[in-house]
Design a protein around this motif. Structure first.
Motif, short mmCIF file in Angstrom:
data_model
loop_
_atom_site.label_atom_id
_atom_site.label_comp_id
_atom_site.label_asym_id
_atom_site.label_seq_id
_atom_site.Cartn_x
_atom_site.Cartn_y
_atom_site.Cartn_z
N LYS A 166 -15.31 -8.63 8.05
CA LYS A 166 -15.04 -7.38 7.31
C LYS A 166 -14.44 -7.69 5.94
O LYS A 166 -14.73 -7.03 4.95
N ASN A 215 2.02 -0.95 11.82
CA ASN A 215 2.49 -0.13 10.70
C ASN A 215 3.81 -0.61 10.11
O ASN A 215 4.06 -0.40 8.93
N GLY A 245 3.58 5.23 3.53
CA GLY A 245 4.13 6.15 4.53
C GLY A 245 3.17 7.29 4.81
O GLY A 245 1.99 7.24 4.45
N SER A 280 3.00 8.19 0.40
CA SER A 280 1.87 8.55 1.25
C SER A 280 0.64 8.80 0.37
O SER A 280 0.76 9.43 -0.68
#
Ligand SMILES: NC(=O)c1ccc[n+]([C@@H]2O[C@H](COP(=O)([O-])OP(=O)(O)OC[C@H]3O[C@@H](n4cnc5c(N)ncnc54)[C@H](OP(=O)(O)O)[C@@H]3O)[C@@H](O)[C@H]2O)c1
Length: 307
Positions: A40, A110, A135, A207
């Motif tokens: 990948k 994470n 986040g 985020s």
């Protein structure tokens, strides 16, 4: 200017698009694609070279959930990097399974691996300027999607530990989005504590917002996945302010390492009732995010699993 950048989980979704955008900037000399799967990673590298016309991408094979693999990566890195983007993660396919370190898979991918990666880079003087943690607004609740604020009672070290090892969710029907939100919350709090402890390096969380063109729906049933990827994300959610394009989500991360106005240690994401648009300091929505005692408790809980 960031001449060299490492991005974890750079073979798909937000990480790959962030690599492309950073690759297009003048002055970027090297982008390390830190991925766990060689095939990948090679496919992504070839595609990024084609899209940018630049030969600046280098693959690092690292499984962020595996602490040995993380240590080997830092040891083998020859030159310091200017910026680190801790992007790998998401929901995963078996989130509550435990790793040999005693943490859930979702926490390992994470948070835990990134915590070790950042600490080891700093310890060996291999990170110069910026560390960005990816986040999610899920950590402060998303009222429009009926997602509640983190249901923590004390925010003690011990309570954060129960999120890390999954026991927090033992007595409850496990809601994947709540687990994901809690895990990201620990990551954002850990990062905020790190930012106070290492003032020479700029650290923040951002985020990407609800972003199309990623593999978020991989864990859903095939029928719902089709509905989510082909109808909800591209057509229905944008009208509700609940999704935006891949380029827009990744642009937030590029801004995160290039825009000097972002505050050290803060977590930036969307305004309260949307998952798109300009970013704001998320502690204006959920004040616990700036509670330094809670941040230090999250940091201490994470440290217990790094050894
Ligand atoms: N998409 C959204 O709407 C959204 C919203 C808020 C936050 N985020 C966050 O954005 C980040 C990127 O997610 P995405 O949406 O772009 O999802 P994605 O397309 O599924 O990409 C996730 C990437 O992380 C990699 N990864 C996962 N576990 C890993 C491990 N143990 N070691 C190394 N790499 C690993 C994956 O590699 P493989 O290909 O090998 O699995 C993949 O490259 C995540 O942290 C996610 O939580 C996303």
């Amino acid at each position: 200017m960031n001449k060299s950048i490492m991005i974890t989980g750079a073979n798909s979704g937000v990480g790959k698009e962030t690599a492309r955008q950073l690759g297009m900037l003048d002055g970027t000399e090297k982008i390390y694609l830190a991925c766990r799967n060689k095939d990948k990673a090679l496919e992504a590298k070839t595609d990024l070279e084609k899209q940018t016309g630049k030969q600046i991408f280098e693959i690092i094979i690292m499984d962020i959930s595996n602490l040995t693999s993380v240590r080997q990566t830092v040891n083998s890195l020859k030159n310091p990097i200017d910026a680190l983007i801790m992007n790998a993660g998401g929901g995963g396919t078996d989130p509550m399974a435990l790793t040999k370190d005693g943490v859930t898979e979702i926490f390992a991918a994470n948070v835990l691996g990134h915590a070790l990666l950042l600490e080891e880079l700093i310890k060996s003087n291999k990170l110069v300027k910026t560390a960005l943690y990816v986040g999610s607004e899920a950590s402060r609740g998303i009222p429009k999607m009926k997602m509640k604020l983190p249901p923590l009672k004390s925010s003690s070290v011990e309570e954060f530990e129960t999120i890390i090892n999954g026991t927090f969710f033992n007595d409850k029907k496990v809601d994947g989005m709540i687990v994901y939100g809690q895990v990201k919350y620990v990551g954002e709090m850990w990062l905020a504590a790190m930012a106070r402890k290492h003032s020479g390096i700029k650290m923040l969380s951002i985020s990407p917002g609800s972003t199309q063109g990623t593999r978020t729906a991989d864990a859903f049933s095939p029928v719902f996945r089709f509905f989510y990827n082909n109808l909800l994300m591209p057509f229905i959610f944008p009208m509700m302010g609940l999704s935006h394009k891949l380029e827009t989500g990744a642009r937030r991360l590029v801004d995160g390492i290039t825009n000097p106005s972002y505050k050290n240690g803060a977590f930036y994401g969307s305004k309260e009732n949307v998952l798109v648009g300009p970013v704001i300091d998320q502690s204006t929505i959920f004040p616990d995010l700036k509670n330094e005692v809670y941040q230090d408790n999250a940091y201490e809980a994470v440290r217990r699993y790094i050894g």
